[in-house]
Design a protein around this motif. Structure first.
Motif, short mmCIF file in Angstrom:
data_model
loop_
_atom_site.label_atom_id
_atom_site.label_comp_id
_atom_site.label_asym_id
_atom_site.label_seq_id
_atom_site.Cartn_x
_atom_site.Cartn_y
_atom_site.Cartn_z
N ARG A 9 0.84 -1.22 0.00
CA ARG A 9 0.00 0.00 0.00
C ARG A 9 0.87 1.26 0.00
NH1 ARG A 9 -3.07 -3.19 3.41
NH2 ARG A 9 -2.22 -2.19 5.27
N VAL A 10 1.95 1.24 0.77
CA VAL A 10 2.85 2.42 0.80
C VAL A 10 3.48 2.61 -0.58
CG1 VAL A 10 4.97 3.35 1.79
CG2 VAL A 10 3.29 2.27 3.28
N LYS A 11 3.95 1.53 -1.17
CA LYS A 11 4.56 1.62 -2.51
C LYS A 11 3.56 2.14 -3.53
CE LYS A 11 7.43 -0.90 -5.71
NZ LYS A 11 8.19 -2.10 -5.99
N GLN A 12 2.31 1.67 -3.45
CA GLN A 12 1.27 2.15 -4.37
C GLN A 12 0.99 3.63 -4.16
OE1 GLN A 12 -1.74 -0.74 -3.37
NE2 GLN A 12 -1.18 -2.08 -5.08
N THR A 13 1.07 4.10 -2.93
CA THR A 13 0.91 5.53 -2.66
C THR A 13 2.00 6.32 -3.38
OG1 THR A 13 -0.11 5.10 -0.50
CG2 THR A 13 0.83 7.31 -0.85
N TYR A 14 3.25 5.86 -3.28
CA TYR A 14 4.35 6.52 -3.98
C TYR A 14 4.08 6.55 -5.48
CZ TYR A 14 7.19 5.81 0.29
OH TYR A 14 7.68 5.81 1.56
N GLN A 15 3.65 5.42 -6.01
CA GLN A 15 3.42 5.33 -7.46
C GLN A 15 2.33 6.26 -7.93
OE1 GLN A 15 2.85 1.08 -7.73
NE2 GLN A 15 5.02 0.71 -8.14
N ARG A 16 1.29 6.47 -7.10
CA ARG A 16 0.22 7.41 -7.47
C ARG A 16 0.78 8.82 -7.66
NH1 ARG A 16 -2.85 4.42 -3.90
NH2 ARG A 16 -2.62 5.88 -2.19
N TYR A 17 1.87 9.13 -6.98
CA TYR A 17 2.51 10.43 -7.12
C TYR A 17 3.64 10.40 -8.14
CZ TYR A 17 -0.05 12.45 -3.24
OH TYR A 17 -1.04 12.95 -2.42
N GLY A 18 3.78 9.28 -8.84
CA GLY A 18 4.82 9.18 -9.86
C GLY A 18 6.21 8.99 -9.31
N LEU A 19 6.32 8.50 -8.09
CA LEU A 19 7.63 8.31 -7.46
C LEU A 19 7.92 6.84 -7.26
CD1 LEU A 19 7.26 11.09 -4.76
CD2 LEU A 19 8.53 11.24 -6.89
N PHE A 36 9.40 11.40 0.77
CA PHE A 36 8.15 11.40 0.00
C PHE A 36 7.21 12.49 0.50
CE2 PHE A 36 3.69 10.11 0.05
CZ PHE A 36 3.42 10.18 -1.30
N SER A 37 7.07 12.58 1.81
CA SER A 37 6.16 13.57 2.39
C SER A 37 6.59 14.98 2.04
CB SER A 37 6.08 13.39 3.91
OG SER A 37 5.52 12.14 4.21
N ALA A 38 7.90 15.23 1.99
CA ALA A 38 8.40 16.56 1.64
C ALA A 38 8.19 16.85 0.16
CB ALA A 38 9.88 16.66 1.99
N VAL A 39 8.49 15.87 -0.70
CA VAL A 39 8.38 16.06 -2.15
C VAL A 39 6.92 16.15 -2.59
CG1 VAL A 39 8.82 14.94 -4.38
CG2 VAL A 39 10.60 15.01 -2.65
N SER A 40 6.07 15.30 -2.01
CA SER A 40 4.67 15.27 -2.43
C SER A 40 3.85 16.37 -1.77
CB SER A 40 4.05 13.91 -2.10
OG SER A 40 3.96 13.74 -0.70
N ARG A 41 4.44 17.00 -0.75
CA ARG A 41 3.77 18.05 0.01
C ARG A 41 2.48 17.56 0.65
NH1 ARG A 41 7.37 21.72 -0.68
NH2 ARG A 41 7.95 22.66 -2.63
N THR A 42 2.48 16.31 1.06
CA THR A 42 1.33 15.76 1.76
C THR A 42 1.81 15.02 2.99
OG1 THR A 42 -0.56 14.28 1.64
CG2 THR A 42 1.33 13.66 0.33
N ASP A 43 1.07 15.14 4.05
CA ASP A 43 1.42 14.37 5.25
C ASP A 43 0.44 13.22 5.44
OD1 ASP A 43 -0.85 15.65 6.11
OD2 ASP A 43 0.07 16.66 7.79
N GLY A 44 -0.33 12.90 4.39
CA GLY A 44 -1.32 11.84 4.48
C GLY A 44 -0.74 10.50 4.89
#
Length: 122
Positions: A9-19, A36-44
């Motif tokens: 699930r964590v890996k899929q979250t990264y992939q949704r952001y293209g990372l 990831f949190s810094a680059v995606s600007r989300t703390d979700g």
């Protein structure tokens, strides 16, 4: 708990952001999550695992390690844990460490050599 599914699930979250994490680290390696949190600007992702972060922070503080301050700083960037977060952290602590058999080499069979974290820092 259910680490394999959680890692997916964590890996899929990264992939949704293209990372795609590189360097061979697991998706839940805290520096990767923070990057990831810094680059995606989300703390979700951090909010979703707030209970685990609280448990980690408390365990590190109890152990007296300087890493407790790092995790405390991360927690300070998030909204204060609510009752649901606290209850989940207490349930995690009460359940004890998870039993994880996936990827474990059976006794007596040569497996990979693990380098302690203290050795990696050198």
């Amino acid at each position: 708990r259910r680490r394999g599914a959680a890692l997916l699930r964590v890996k899929q979250t990264y992939q949704r952001y293209g990372l795609e994490p590189d360097g061979g680290e697991l998706p839940d390696f805290l520096p990767v999550v923070l990057e990831f949190s810094a680059v995606s600007r989300t703390d979700g992702l951090l909010r979703r695992h707030r209970a685990g972060l609280e448990q980690l922070r408390e365990a590190l503080a109890w152990a007296g390690t300087p890493y407790a301050q790092v995790v405390a700083a991360v927690c300070a960037t998030l909204p204060a844990p609510g009752p649901a977060d606290r209850a989940r952290a207490e349930r995690l602590a009460a359940a004890g460490p998870p039993r994880e058999d996936v990827g474990l080499t059976p006794y007596g069979v040569p497996g990979p050599v693990l380098v302690p974290l203290t050795e990696r820092a050198r």
